[in-house]
Design a protein around this motif. Structure first.
Motif, PDB file in Angstrom:
ATOM      1  N   ASN A 137       5.746   3.446   7.871  1.00  0.00           N
ATOM      2  CA  ASN A 137       6.429   3.732   6.802  1.00  0.00           C
ATOM      3  C   ASN A 137       6.009   5.207   6.206  1.00  0.00           C
ATOM      4  OD1 ASN A 137       7.780   3.964   4.148  1.00  0.00           O
ATOM      5  ND2 ASN A 137       7.479   1.727   3.680  1.00  0.00           N
ATOM      6  N   PRO A 138       6.799   6.405   6.352  1.00  0.00           N
ATOM      7  CA  PRO A 138       6.553   7.496   5.959  1.00  0.00           C
ATOM      8  C   PRO A 138       6.282   7.453   4.288  1.00  0.00           C
ATOM      9  CG  PRO A 138       8.848   7.452   6.255  1.00  0.00           C
ATOM     10  CD  PRO A 138       8.251   6.053   6.654  1.00  0.00           C
ATOM     11  N   ARG A 139       6.491   6.620   3.498  1.00  0.00           N
ATOM     12  CA  ARG A 139       6.353   6.817   2.137  1.00  0.00           C
ATOM     13  C   ARG A 139       4.852   6.293   1.572  1.00  0.00           C
ATOM     14  NH1 ARG A 139      12.208   5.708  -0.645  1.00  0.00           N
ATOM     15  NH2 ARG A 139      13.227   7.357   0.375  1.00  0.00           N
ATOM     16  N   ARG A 140       4.147   5.556   2.740  1.00  0.00           N
ATOM     17  CA  ARG A 140       2.913   4.753   2.216  1.00  0.00           C
ATOM     18  C   ARG A 140       1.715   5.431   3.072  1.00  0.00           C
ATOM     19  NH1 ARG A 140       3.042  -1.222   3.631  1.00  0.00           N
ATOM     20  NH2 ARG A 140       1.413  -1.420   2.125  1.00  0.00           N
ATOM     21  N   ARG A 141       0.703   5.282   2.365  1.00  0.00           N
ATOM     22  CA  ARG A 141      -0.495   5.939   2.900  1.00  0.00           C
ATOM     23  C   ARG A 141      -1.047   5.184   3.870  1.00  0.00           C
ATOM     24  NH1 ARG A 141      -2.113   9.926  -0.937  1.00  0.00           N
ATOM     25  NH2 ARG A 141      -1.187   9.769  -2.702  1.00  0.00           N
ATOM     26  N   VAL A 142      -1.877   5.833   4.902  1.00  0.00           N
ATOM     27  CA  VAL A 142      -2.414   5.205   5.982  1.00  0.00           C
ATOM     28  C   VAL A 142      -3.248   3.907   5.774  1.00  0.00           C
ATOM     29  CG1 VAL A 142      -3.821   5.586   7.909  1.00  0.00           C
ATOM     30  CG2 VAL A 142      -2.185   7.283   7.614  1.00  0.00           C
ATOM     31  N   GLY A 143      -3.909   4.069   4.718  1.00  0.00           N
ATOM     32  CA  GLY A 143      -5.038   3.124   4.300  1.00  0.00           C
ATOM     33  C   GLY A 143      -4.233   1.828   3.966  1.00  0.00           C
ATOM     34  N   SER A 144      -2.957   2.025   3.353  1.00  0.00           N
ATOM     35  CA  SER A 144      -1.988   0.905   2.764  1.00  0.00           C
ATOM     36  C   SER A 144      -1.421   0.075   4.136  1.00  0.00           C
ATOM     37  CB  SER A 144      -1.167   1.202   1.725  1.00  0.00           C
ATOM     38  OG  SER A 144      -0.255   0.299   1.515  1.00  0.00           O
ATOM     39  N   ILE A 145      -1.187   1.055   5.119  1.00  0.00           N
ATOM     40  CA  ILE A 145      -0.627   0.542   6.298  1.00  0.00           C
ATOM     41  C   ILE A 145      -1.455  -0.376   7.135  1.00  0.00           C
ATOM     42  CG2 ILE A 145       0.737   1.276   8.475  1.00  0.00           C
ATOM     43  CD1 ILE A 145       1.714   3.704   7.161  1.00  0.00           C
ATOM     44  N   ILE A 146      -2.330   0.235   7.487  1.00  0.00           N
ATOM     45  CA  ILE A 146      -3.408  -0.423   8.147  1.00  0.00           C
ATOM     46  C   ILE A 146      -3.652  -1.637   7.443  1.00  0.00           C
ATOM     47  CG2 ILE A 146      -5.667  -0.494   9.363  1.00  0.00           C
ATOM     48  CD1 ILE A 146      -5.193   2.564   9.731  1.00  0.00           C
ATOM     49  N   GLY A 147      -4.077  -1.782   6.166  1.00  0.00           N
ATOM     50  CA  GLY A 147      -4.533  -2.847   5.210  1.00  0.00           C
ATOM     51  C   GLY A 147      -3.313  -4.044   5.386  1.00  0.00           C
ATOM     52  N   ASP A 148      -2.403  -3.839   5.639  1.00  0.00           N
ATOM     53  CA  ASP A 148      -1.223  -4.867   5.454  1.00  0.00           C
ATOM     54  C   ASP A 148      -1.584  -6.218   5.735  1.00  0.00           C
ATOM     55  OD1 ASP A 148       0.764  -3.794   3.747  1.00  0.00           O
ATOM     56  OD2 ASP A 148       1.975  -2.850   5.243  1.00  0.00           O
ATOM     57  N   PRO A 149      -2.100  -6.186   7.084  1.00  0.00           N
ATOM     58  CA  PRO A 149      -2.319  -7.651   7.280  1.00  0.00           C
ATOM     59  C   PRO A 149      -3.380  -8.489   6.599  1.00  0.00           C
ATOM     60  CG  PRO A 149      -2.335  -6.015   9.352  1.00  0.00           C
ATOM     61  CD  PRO A 149      -2.460  -5.137   8.073  1.00  0.00           C
ATOM     62  N   PHE A 150      -4.350  -7.713   6.082  1.00  0.00           N
ATOM     63  CA  PHE A 150      -5.185  -8.032   5.114  1.00  0.00           C
ATOM     64  C   PHE A 150      -4.821  -8.898   3.889  1.00  0.00           C
ATOM     65  CE2 PHE A 150      -8.038  -4.926   7.090  1.00  0.00           C
ATOM     66  CZ  PHE A 150      -8.866  -5.755   8.064  1.00  0.00           C
ATOM     67  N   ALA A 151      -3.693  -7.969   3.473  1.00  0.00           N
ATOM     68  CA  ALA A 151      -2.890  -8.407   2.177  1.00  0.00           C
ATOM     69  C   ALA A 151      -1.814  -9.726   2.384  1.00  0.00           C
ATOM     70  CB  ALA A 151      -2.134  -6.969   1.666  1.00  0.00           C
ATOM     71  N   VAL A 152      -1.298  -9.534   3.765  1.00  0.00           N
ATOM     72  CA  VAL A 152      -0.155 -10.627   3.992  1.00  0.00           C
ATOM     73  C   VAL A 152      -0.985 -11.842   4.225  1.00  0.00           C
ATOM     74  CG1 VAL A 152       1.378 -11.337   5.739  1.00  0.00           C
ATOM     75  CG2 VAL A 152       1.416  -8.945   5.117  1.00  0.00           C
ATOM     76  N   HIS A 153      -2.339 -12.093   4.724  1.00  0.00           N
ATOM     77  CA  HIS A 153      -2.876 -12.995   5.010  1.00  0.00           C
ATOM     78  C   HIS A 153      -3.991 -13.454   4.019  1.00  0.00           C
ATOM     79  CE1 HIS A 153      -1.101 -13.975   9.044  1.00  0.00           C
ATOM     80  NE2 HIS A 153      -0.598 -12.627   9.082  1.00  0.00           N
ATOM     81  N   SER A 154      -4.062 -12.701   2.974  1.00  0.00           N
ATOM     82  CA  SER A 154      -5.034 -12.795   1.990  1.00  0.00           C
ATOM     83  C   SER A 154      -6.499 -13.217   2.295  1.00  0.00           C
ATOM     84  CB  SER A 154      -4.408 -14.009   0.996  1.00  0.00           C
ATOM     85  OG  SER A 154      -2.994 -14.000   0.611  1.00  0.00           O
ATOM     86  N   ILE A 155      -6.623 -12.105   3.180  1.00  0.00           N
ATOM     87  CA  ILE A 155      -8.067 -12.094   3.522  1.00  0.00           C
ATOM     88  C   ILE A 155      -9.020 -11.215   2.901  1.00  0.00           C
ATOM     89  CG2 ILE A 155      -9.352 -11.629   5.723  1.00  0.00           C
ATOM     90  CD1 ILE A 155      -7.058 -12.302   7.416  1.00  0.00           C
ATOM     91  N   ALA A 156      -8.669 -10.188   2.438  1.00  0.00           N
ATOM     92  CA  ALA A 156      -9.521  -9.267   1.903  1.00  0.00           C
ATOM     93  C   ALA A 156      -8.983  -8.235   0.794  1.00  0.00           C
ATOM     94  CB  ALA A 156     -10.454  -8.381   2.802  1.00  0.00           C
ATOM     95  N   GLY A 157      -9.516  -8.149  -0.394  1.00  0.00           N
ATOM     96  CA  GLY A 157      -8.644  -7.038  -0.956  1.00  0.00           C
ATOM     97  C   GLY A 157      -9.772  -5.912  -1.755  1.00  0.00           C
ATOM     98  N   GLY A 158      -9.245  -5.259  -2.582  1.00  0.00           N
ATOM     99  CA  GLY A 158     -10.060  -3.994  -3.150  1.00  0.00           C
ATOM    100  C   GLY A 158     -11.059  -3.344  -2.254  1.00  0.00           C
ATOM    101  N   ALA A 159     -12.278  -3.137  -2.693  1.00  0.00           N
ATOM    102  CA  ALA A 159     -13.436  -2.132  -1.790  1.00  0.00           C
ATOM    103  C   ALA A 159     -13.544  -2.910  -0.533  1.00  0.00           C
ATOM    104  CB  ALA A 159     -14.582  -2.196  -2.660  1.00  0.00           C
ATOM    105  N   GLU A 160     -13.376  -4.162  -0.482  1.00  0.00           N
ATOM    106  CA  GLU A 160     -13.801  -5.079   0.953  1.00  0.00           C
ATOM    107  C   GLU A 160     -12.591  -4.572   1.764  1.00  0.00           C
ATOM    108  OE1 GLU A 160     -15.162  -7.367   3.969  1.00  0.00           O
ATOM    109  OE2 GLU A 160     -16.172  -6.275   2.377  1.00  0.00           O
ATOM    110  N   ARG A 161     -11.351  -4.584   1.430  1.00  0.00           N
ATOM    111  CA  ARG A 161     -10.308  -4.216   2.232  1.00  0.00           C
ATOM    112  C   ARG A 161     -10.311  -2.627   2.713  1.00  0.00           C
ATOM    113  NH1 ARG A 161      -4.301  -4.845  -0.145  1.00  0.00           N
ATOM    114  NH2 ARG A 161      -5.194  -6.979  -0.241  1.00  0.00           N
ATOM    115  N   LYS A 162     -10.736  -2.002   1.734  1.00  0.00           N
ATOM    116  CA  LYS A 162     -10.773  -0.334   2.166  1.00  0.00           C
ATOM    117  C   LYS A 162     -12.008  -0.216   3.221  1.00  0.00           C
ATOM    118  CE  LYS A 162     -11.599   4.254   0.011  1.00  0.00           C
ATOM    119  NZ  LYS A 162     -12.010   5.067  -1.137  1.00  0.00           N
ATOM    120  N   ARG A 163     -13.179  -0.959   2.998  1.00  0.00           N
ATOM    121  CA  ARG A 163     -14.198  -0.812   4.016  1.00  0.00           C
ATOM    122  C   ARG A 163     -13.658  -1.450   5.255  1.00  0.00           C
ATOM    123  NH1 ARG A 163     -17.605  -4.022   6.362  1.00  0.00           N
ATOM    124  NH2 ARG A 163     -16.819  -5.845   5.400  1.00  0.00           N
ATOM    125  N   ARG A 164     -12.950  -2.450   5.457  1.00  0.00           N
ATOM    126  CA  ARG A 164     -12.429  -2.790   6.883  1.00  0.00           C
ATOM    127  C   ARG A 164     -11.576  -1.830   7.305  1.00  0.00           C
ATOM    128  NH1 ARG A 164     -11.837  -9.259   7.016  1.00  0.00           N
ATOM    129  NH2 ARG A 164     -13.461 -10.055   6.083  1.00  0.00           N
TER     130      ARG A 164
END
Length: 380
Positions: free
Chosen positions: A133-160
């Motif tokens: 998605n050209p309108r989203r930042r790379v960190g958000s794109i790569i972190g989508d699977p963590f958000a969809v499956h409710s695995i990690a959020g916040g600082a932990e998601r950014k670290r992963r």
């Protein structure tokens, strides 16, 4: 192995045998494709739409993918490679047949089961531009699977996410950049990082390097091989480039008009192809050695690829085959080992290519006969 209502595993299992993989492989069967059909209806009308035909995209495919290996799938455009890949990942519902993943029939899973299954199976798409998605930042794109499956959020998601970026050769400090700020090869690395986020067991690579420059292709292919060795991944690798498939694959399956024509260990298939279509594909591949290229004979197939809406009777390849005979019109050849071949080298051909046989000077002399094959009834 079964799943309960929540989609959690409660055991282990293996898929069924007797498919295009034969007995070869690295370990237990991870994916088993059993007589899978995928037909797309063709409808006509505005208000009351009536089905007037079907596109036979996948027509009775049997395959096995073993844990830790790379299965390459090759064939012309429109042969059903990508459709089969989307069936394996659960993106397409099959018309008939079943697909087993670690013993579970994914064609029967509900929403909860599919969500759990998709943590184990990911996909790398062909277009590194269109898949982000050209309108989203790379960190958000790569972190989508963590958000969809409710695995990690916040600082932990950014670290992963930053760990994944480093794993695939990207600078973690570029976490907040947009896809447009990356090159084509870097964008494909972003897609690889996203696919690795949930530590999947199977990754389907749908022509992941065809849109890249040759020099960048080598980088991405070597990255995929290194990640497979490091993380124990299993790949289904789809591509048009036969040299790429030979380099990355342990086994190769050749598809033509919705069916598998031949499957074998990669080196065996490239050195001793048995299906005339496989031999024609290999004869069209580029050869680096100019002397060898000069000696090589190109097998030129006559005629056009038949329509998948109304495929030919018998062997799908007979209208273009230099060895076709009347039997090829009447009988659909089974996908089995032929005389002199090992059990894991299977070919769907009544008259397989013999060592040293020259197909370049043969021409088919039979007319195309087209009938509508019966479709097995889907299980309720």
């Amino acid at each position: 192995m079964n799943r309960d209502a929540s989609g959690q595993r409660d055991g282990t299992g293996t898929g069924s045998g007797g498919s295009a993989s034969g007995g070869a492989g690295h370990g237990e069967v991870l994916v088993s494709v059993d007589a899978v059909y995928k037909h797309f209806p063709i409808k006509q009308g505005i208000v009351f739409k009536k089905e007037i035909g079907r596109v036979h995209a996948v027509d009775g495919v049997d395959l096995e993918v073993r844990r830790g290996e790379t299965l390459g799938i090759v064939g012309e455009s429109g042969c059903g490679k990508s459709t089969l890949a989307r069936c394996i990942t659960g993106l397409h519902q099959v018309t008939a047949g079943r697909i087993l993943f670690e013993g579970d029939d994914i064609t029967r899973l509900g929403k909860a089961g599919l969500k759990a299954f998709r943590r184990d199976v990911q996909m790398i798409f062909q277009d590194p531009y269109g898949s982000l998605n050209p309108r989203r930042r790379v960190g958000s794109i790569i972190g989508d699977p963590f958000a969809v499956h409710s695995i990690a959020g916040g600082a932990e998601r950014k670290r992963r996410v930053q760990e994944l970026m480093e794993l695939v050769g990207l600078n973690p400090e570029h976490y907040n950049r947009f896809p447009a700020e990356f090159s084509g090869g870097q964008r494909q690395r972003i897609g690889v990082a996203r696919a690795l986020a949930l530590k999947p067991k199977l990754i389907v690579c749908d022509e992941p390097v065809s849109a890249l420059d040759v020099s960048i292709q080598a980088q991405v292919i070597n990255l995929l091989k290194d990640l497979q060795d490091e993380l124990g991944l299993t790949y289904v690798f789809i591509a048009h480039d036969l040299s790429v498939v030979r380099y990355v694959s342990d086994r190769v399956a050749v598809m033509y008009l919705g069916k598998v024509g031949e499957a074998a260990e990669a080196e065996t298939l490239y050195v001793r192809p048995r299906h005339p279509y496989t031999a024609a594909l290999l004869s069209a591949a580029s050869i680096a050695d100019p002397d060898e290229a000069e000696r090589a004979e190109r097998i030129v197939l006559t005629g056009d690829v038949p329509s998948p809406i109304d495929p030919p009777s018998g062997c799908r390849f007979h209208p273009r085959c230099p060895k076709a005979a009347d039997r090829c019109i009447r009988e659909d050849p089974p996908l089995v080992p032929r005389e002199g071949d090992p059990p894991d080298h299977v070919t769907a051909c009544h008259f397989p290519v013999e060592p040293g046989e020259r197909l370049a000077h043969k021409h088919a002399a039979i007319a195309q006969v087209s009938t509508q094959p019966e479709l097995p009834e889907a299980e309720e």
